[in-house]
Design a protein around this motif. Structure first.
Motif, PDB file in Angstrom:
ATOM      1  N   MET A 149       1.380  -1.168  -0.087  1.00 39.73           N
ATOM      2  CA  MET A 149      -0.087  -0.265   0.238  1.00 39.73           C
ATOM      3  C   MET A 149       0.822   1.499   0.493  1.00 39.73           C
ATOM      4  SD  MET A 149      -3.306  -1.175   2.327  1.00 39.73           S
ATOM      5  CE  MET A 149      -3.036  -1.004   4.334  1.00 39.73           C
ATOM      6  N   ALA A 150       2.516   1.032   0.518  1.00 39.04           N
ATOM      7  CA  ALA A 150       2.625   2.474   0.394  1.00 39.04           C
ATOM      8  C   ALA A 150       3.660   2.224  -0.815  1.00 39.04           C
ATOM      9  CB  ALA A 150       4.000   2.169   1.770  1.00 39.04           C
ATOM     10  N   THR A 151       3.426   1.627  -0.997  1.00 42.17           N
ATOM     11  CA  THR A 151       3.869   2.282  -3.063  1.00 42.17           C
ATOM     12  C   THR A 151       3.105   2.502  -3.826  1.00 42.17           C
ATOM     13  OG1 THR A 151       4.314  -0.307  -3.135  1.00 42.17           O
ATOM     14  CG2 THR A 151       4.646   0.600  -4.975  1.00 42.17           C
ATOM     15  N   GLY A 152       2.090   3.422  -3.148  1.00 47.94           N
ATOM     16  CA  GLY A 152       0.574   3.695  -4.088  1.00 47.94           C
ATOM     17  C   GLY A 152       1.457   4.985  -3.610  1.00 47.94           C
ATOM     18  N   PHE A 153       1.982   5.729  -2.207  1.00 42.81           N
ATOM     19  CA  PHE A 153       2.913   6.788  -2.376  1.00 42.81           C
ATOM     20  C   PHE A 153       4.128   7.713  -2.862  1.00 42.81           C
ATOM     21  CE2 PHE A 153       0.375   6.239   1.724  1.00 42.81           C
ATOM     22  CZ  PHE A 153      -0.390   7.655   2.142  1.00 42.81           C
ATOM     23  N   HIS A 154       4.817   6.807  -3.272  1.00 47.47           N
ATOM     24  CA  HIS A 154       5.383   5.703  -4.122  1.00 47.47           C
ATOM     25  C   HIS A 154       5.665   6.381  -5.638  1.00 47.47           C
ATOM     26  CE1 HIS A 154       8.072   5.721  -0.700  1.00 47.47           C
ATOM     27  NE2 HIS A 154       8.097   4.800  -0.161  1.00 47.47           N
ATOM     28  N   LEU A 155       4.242   5.651  -6.099  1.00 48.93           N
ATOM     29  CA  LEU A 155       4.083   6.052  -7.486  1.00 48.93           C
ATOM     30  C   LEU A 155       3.436   7.404  -7.813  1.00 48.93           C
ATOM     31  CD1 LEU A 155       2.394   2.089  -8.337  1.00 48.93           C
ATOM     32  CD2 LEU A 155       5.127   3.336  -8.639  1.00 48.93           C
ATOM     33  N   ARG A 156       2.740   7.842  -6.983  1.00 49.49           N
ATOM     34  CA  ARG A 156       2.448   9.269  -6.614  1.00 49.49           C
ATOM     35  C   ARG A 156       3.447  10.411  -6.688  1.00 49.49           C
ATOM     36  NH1 ARG A 156      -2.056  10.999  -2.597  1.00 49.49           N
ATOM     37  NH2 ARG A 156      -0.139  11.222  -1.152  1.00 49.49           N
ATOM     38  N   ALA A 157       3.719   9.643  -5.988  1.00 49.31           N
ATOM     39  CA  ALA A 157       5.039  11.028  -5.760  1.00 49.31           C
ATOM     40  C   ALA A 157       5.987  11.076  -6.636  1.00 49.31           C
ATOM     41  CB  ALA A 157       5.600  10.730  -4.558  1.00 49.31           C
ATOM     42  N   ALA A 172       9.299   3.113  -4.611  1.00 47.38           N
ATOM     43  CA  ALA A 172       8.353   2.011  -5.372  1.00 47.38           C
ATOM     44  C   ALA A 172       8.236   0.353  -5.853  1.00 47.38           C
ATOM     45  CB  ALA A 172       7.440   2.354  -5.863  1.00 47.38           C
ATOM     46  N   LEU A 173       9.609   0.442  -6.287  1.00 47.21           N
ATOM     47  CA  LEU A 173      10.288  -0.586  -6.429  1.00 47.21           C
ATOM     48  C   LEU A 173      10.512  -1.430  -4.848  1.00 47.21           C
ATOM     49  CD1 LEU A 173      10.911  -3.106  -8.370  1.00 47.21           C
ATOM     50  CD2 LEU A 173      12.798  -1.269  -8.965  1.00 47.21           C
ATOM     51  N   GLU A 174      11.559  -1.125  -3.873  1.00 45.59           N
ATOM     52  CA  GLU A 174      11.872  -1.120  -2.764  1.00 45.59           C
ATOM     53  C   GLU A 174      10.847  -1.343  -2.369  1.00 45.59           C
ATOM     54  OE1 GLU A 174      14.410   0.417   1.359  1.00 45.59           O
ATOM     55  OE2 GLU A 174      13.475   1.742  -0.623  1.00 45.59           O
ATOM     56  N   THR A 175       9.242  -1.237  -1.783  1.00 50.22           N
ATOM     57  CA  THR A 175       8.451  -1.342  -1.020  1.00 50.22           C
ATOM     58  C   THR A 175       7.808  -3.120  -1.606  1.00 50.22           C
ATOM     59  OG1 THR A 175       6.829  -0.245  -1.821  1.00 50.22           O
ATOM     60  CG2 THR A 175       7.706   0.658  -0.670  1.00 50.22           C
ATOM     61  N   GLY A 176       7.734  -3.493  -3.029  1.00 53.27           N
ATOM     62  CA  GLY A 176       7.772  -4.468  -3.801  1.00 53.27           C
ATOM     63  C   GLY A 176       8.845  -5.405  -2.981  1.00 53.27           C
ATOM     64  N   LEU A 177       9.910  -5.188  -3.231  1.00 56.18           N
ATOM     65  CA  LEU A 177      10.740  -6.237  -2.620  1.00 56.18           C
ATOM     66  C   LEU A 177      10.702  -6.219  -1.226  1.00 56.18           C
ATOM     67  CD1 LEU A 177      14.515  -4.797  -4.568  1.00 56.18           C
ATOM     68  CD2 LEU A 177      13.116  -6.789  -5.481  1.00 56.18           C
ATOM     69  N   TRP A 178      10.838  -5.254  -0.533  1.00 58.83           N
ATOM     70  CA  TRP A 178      10.437  -5.950   1.167  1.00 58.83           C
ATOM     71  C   TRP A 178       9.089  -6.578   1.438  1.00 58.83           C
ATOM     72  CZ3 TRP A 178      14.018  -4.657   3.885  1.00 58.83           C
ATOM     73  CH2 TRP A 178      14.770  -3.851   4.008  1.00 58.83           C
ATOM     74  N   ALA A 179       7.864  -6.558   0.201  1.00 58.27           N
ATOM     75  CA  ALA A 179       6.615  -7.082   0.279  1.00 58.27           C
ATOM     76  C   ALA A 179       7.060  -8.780   0.215  1.00 58.27           C
ATOM     77  CB  ALA A 179       5.610  -6.370  -0.741  1.00 58.27           C
ATOM     78  N   SER A 180       8.272  -8.621  -0.649  1.00 61.06           N
ATOM     79  CA  SER A 180       8.242  -9.503  -1.636  1.00 61.06           C
ATOM     80  C   SER A 180       9.297 -10.730  -0.646  1.00 61.06           C
ATOM     81  CB  SER A 180       9.520 -10.419  -2.674  1.00 61.06           C
ATOM     82  OG  SER A 180       8.647  -9.349  -3.486  1.00 61.06           O
TER      83      SER A 180
END
Length: 161
Positions: free
Chosen positions: A89-97, A103-111
């Motif tokens: 969900m934090a990825t949305g903040f990064h994509l918006r900004a 955004a890629l980093e948050t995907g890696l944390w989720a992985s």
């Protein structure tokens, strides 16, 4: 050392690392210091920021304490799934900004959280009250979310201004 002991050692190492990360990420949200450096938090109501901080700190505890104490150990993979969903969900903040690397980093944390959930689910006693379907459902939501975020991440034009 047998492969199961190696897997357990790796999972414990990753769990502790991820727990420390989320503890470090959640504590400033609870305290309220340094948030101006983080994307999007100045725009959110304080109560929501505190709620996010509480979920991250509780998730960090949930990654380690249940398995370490042997008390309701099935909470560990569920905590990992919950933290994975939070960072997606934090990825949305990064994509918006337009912060593609973040955004890629948050995907890696989720992985990483998903790996813990999958790895720990098999080590939990089978007589638990949490159905295996709960993990499957959470991962069924997590994997498409990662794919959608990555598609959006790489299809958006880079903001040159």
């Amino acid at each position: 050392m047998n492969p199961m002991n190696n897997l357990n050692l790796v999972l414990w190492s990753v769990q502790v690392f991820l727990a420390l990360f989320f503890l470090a990420a959640g504590a400033p949200k609870l305290i309220g210091r340094g948030l101006e450096r983080w994307t999007g938090f100045s725009e959110l109501p304080r109560a929501l920021v505190v709620f996010i901080g509480v979920t991250e700190v509780l998730g960090a505890a949930g990654l380690v304490l249940p398995m370490a104490t042997g008390i309701v150990p099935w909470l560990t993979p569920l905590a990992a799934v919950g933290l994975g969903i939070i960072v997606l969900m934090a990825t949305g903040f990064h994509l918006r900004a337009d912060e593609r690397v973040n955004a890629l980093e948050t995907g890696l944390w989720a992985s990483i959280a998903a790996v813990i959930a999958i790895g720990r689910w098999d080590l939990v006693p089978t007589h638990t009250h949490a159905p295996a379907g709960a993990l499957v459902l959470a991962l069924a939501l997590l994997v498409p979310a990662v794919i959608i975020n990555l598609v959006v991440l790489f299809r958006r034009p880079v903001n040159s201004g």
